[in-house]
Design a protein around this motif. Sequence first.
Motif, PDB file in Angstrom:
ATOM      1  N   LEU A 120      77.556  36.414  34.566  1.00  0.00           N
ATOM      2  CA  LEU A 120      77.815  37.028  33.365  1.00  0.00           C
ATOM      3  C   LEU A 120      79.094  37.711  33.552  1.00  0.00           C
ATOM      4  O   LEU A 120      79.830  38.424  32.761  1.00  0.00           O
ATOM      5  CB  LEU A 120      76.986  38.157  33.099  1.00  0.00           C
ATOM      6  CG  LEU A 120      75.567  37.954  32.511  1.00  0.00           C
ATOM      7  CD1 LEU A 120      74.715  39.021  32.544  1.00  0.00           C
ATOM      8  CD2 LEU A 120      75.576  37.249  31.247  1.00  0.00           C
ATOM      9  N   GLY A 121      79.862  37.334  34.836  1.00  0.00           N
ATOM     10  CA  GLY A 121      81.150  37.849  34.793  1.00  0.00           C
ATOM     11  C   GLY A 121      81.465  38.864  35.907  1.00  0.00           C
ATOM     12  O   GLY A 121      82.644  39.308  36.115  1.00  0.00           O
TER      13      GLY A 121
ATOM     14  N   VAL B 284      65.936  36.616  32.781  1.00  0.00           N
ATOM     15  CA  VAL B 284      66.575  37.773  33.268  1.00  0.00           C
ATOM     16  C   VAL B 284      67.987  38.083  32.931  1.00  0.00           C
ATOM     17  O   VAL B 284      68.311  39.360  32.741  1.00  0.00           O
ATOM     18  CB  VAL B 284      66.387  37.779  35.034  1.00  0.00           C
ATOM     19  CG1 VAL B 284      67.292  39.159  35.628  1.00  0.00           C
ATOM     20  CG2 VAL B 284      65.061  37.828  35.537  1.00  0.00           C
ATOM     21  N   LYS B 285      68.805  37.003  32.889  1.00  0.00           N
ATOM     22  CA  LYS B 285      70.263  37.210  32.571  1.00  0.00           C
ATOM     23  C   LYS B 285      70.412  37.444  31.237  1.00  0.00           C
ATOM     24  O   LYS B 285      71.121  38.511  30.831  1.00  0.00           O
ATOM     25  CB  LYS B 285      70.999  35.791  32.783  1.00  0.00           C
ATOM     26  CG  LYS B 285      72.091  35.614  32.386  1.00  0.00           C
ATOM     27  CD  LYS B 285      72.510  34.173  32.159  1.00  0.00           C
ATOM     28  CE  LYS B 285      74.086  33.959  31.680  1.00  0.00           C
ATOM     29  NZ  LYS B 285      74.704  32.491  31.979  1.00  0.00           N
ATOM     30  N   GLN B 286      69.382  37.180  30.073  1.00  0.00           N
ATOM     31  CA  GLN B 286      69.610  37.797  28.911  1.00  0.00           C
ATOM     32  C   GLN B 286      69.148  39.044  28.666  1.00  0.00           C
ATOM     33  O   GLN B 286      69.752  39.822  27.814  1.00  0.00           O
ATOM     34  CB  GLN B 286      68.624  36.658  27.979  1.00  0.00           C
ATOM     35  CG  GLN B 286      68.327  36.849  26.542  1.00  0.00           C
ATOM     36  CD  GLN B 286      69.695  36.821  25.901  1.00  0.00           C
ATOM     37  OE1 GLN B 286      70.373  35.881  26.370  1.00  0.00           O
ATOM     38  NE2 GLN B 286      69.960  37.493  24.885  1.00  0.00           N
ATOM     39  N   ALA B 287      68.232  39.447  29.549  1.00  0.00           N
ATOM     40  CA  ALA B 287      67.750  40.850  29.528  1.00  0.00           C
ATOM     41  C   ALA B 287      68.918  41.816  30.018  1.00  0.00           C
ATOM     42  O   ALA B 287      69.259  42.744  29.421  1.00  0.00           O
ATOM     43  CB  ALA B 287      66.625  41.173  30.388  1.00  0.00           C
ATOM     44  N   LEU B 288      69.545  41.363  31.208  1.00  0.00           N
ATOM     45  CA  LEU B 288      70.736  41.936  31.770  1.00  0.00           C
ATOM     46  C   LEU B 288      72.065  42.180  30.410  1.00  0.00           C
ATOM     47  O   LEU B 288      72.600  43.023  30.262  1.00  0.00           O
ATOM     48  CB  LEU B 288      71.290  41.438  32.750  1.00  0.00           C
ATOM     49  CG  LEU B 288      72.498  41.940  33.495  1.00  0.00           C
ATOM     50  CD1 LEU B 288      72.410  43.394  33.760  1.00  0.00           C
ATOM     51  CD2 LEU B 288      72.880  41.331  34.772  1.00  0.00           C
ATOM     52  N   SER B 289      72.253  40.956  29.858  1.00  0.00           N
ATOM     53  CA  SER B 289      73.433  40.952  29.162  1.00  0.00           C
ATOM     54  C   SER B 289      73.006  41.861  27.884  1.00  0.00           C
ATOM     55  O   SER B 289      73.888  42.611  27.146  1.00  0.00           O
ATOM     56  CB  SER B 289      73.366  39.431  28.456  1.00  0.00           C
ATOM     57  OG  SER B 289      74.377  39.250  27.561  1.00  0.00           O
ATOM     58  N   GLU B 290      71.644  41.753  27.266  1.00  0.00           N
ATOM     59  CA  GLU B 290      71.381  42.639  25.837  1.00  0.00           C
ATOM     60  C   GLU B 290      71.421  44.079  26.584  1.00  0.00           C
ATOM     61  O   GLU B 290      71.873  45.003  25.684  1.00  0.00           O
ATOM     62  CB  GLU B 290      69.962  42.545  25.730  1.00  0.00           C
ATOM     63  CG  GLU B 290      69.926  41.128  24.984  1.00  0.00           C
ATOM     64  CD  GLU B 290      68.501  40.649  24.857  1.00  0.00           C
ATOM     65  OE1 GLU B 290      67.541  41.420  25.116  1.00  0.00           O
ATOM     66  OE2 GLU B 290      68.251  39.533  24.110  1.00  0.00           O
TER      67      GLU B 290
END
Length: 323
Positions: A57-58, A290-296
Amino acid sequence: MQDQYQRKIEYLRISITDRCNLRCQYCMPAEGVQWIPHDSILSYEEILRVMQISTSLGFKRFRITGGEPLVRAGVLDFLQEASQIPGVEDLMITTNGLLLPEMAADLKKAGVSRVNISLDTFNPEKFREITRGGDVNKVIEGIHRSLEVGLHPVKLNVVVVRDLNTHELPRFMELARDYPLHVRFIELMPIGVSSDKRNEFVSIDEMKEKLGLEGLKPTHDIRGGGPAEYITSEGFKGSIGFISALSKHFCNTCNRVRLTPDGKLRLCLHSANELDFRKLLRSDKSDEEVKQALSEAIWYKPAEHHMNNEAWQDQRIMSQIGG
């Protein structure tokens, strides 16, 4: 990765333990501390997974904190693995410095790039009293050892408290003049601070007035992604920094979130609002989920903290441990 206020979020602070080898008066009671149960602490494997996902995610900067991170068993092996994750550009440690005389060289070898050391007084008796038994000479030895092994930059975090260490500010400034150290004076934050202690607050403007800064000029050459304002002079080997969380708060440029030892994601370092990432990590969720949850979660990072609000301050139960 940006939040809804178009701030670029690329800095993750990871507390790997709530344990500490000191019992500082402003952090915890002398005894009866309720530690987080061992099975509730994120494993190194879980932390490494979070780091791998967050780099996609950068996220580039990772600061390892505690408690005191160097007391956790296996920390050097963990740091070596963490430093090798693609996308990790800056791996840092915040420590009280007591273990640095023995560990600084190994930290450098493991891939740690730089270190922040907490030190609020040079006075051995006062340090021993504040920390309930700590040896300030070990911390000073750890500072010099960190410089010797090539950790760079080495930064000192000095929380300024009225009638405790304001008279020592010139001595700290001498350190920055004589050594390649970056001494950051930090405003006392109302975290776990009762209302009758708030008169101990010293603003950045007052610190500057006490120091007298003739001949010093701003510099932007100090490596880091934090909010410190640095100044230096031709006669200085290091620099002086100021971090203001209250009088001139930096929320509009905040670029960080925090992961607690038990896997809670805090979108603001000074907020009790959390997202339970341990539950996600210990479910059957894929890395992409997990990535999607972190991003949101990051999208909803709050616009600012509320430490200037006295009602909020009175309700706080967090400590300043781990910084």
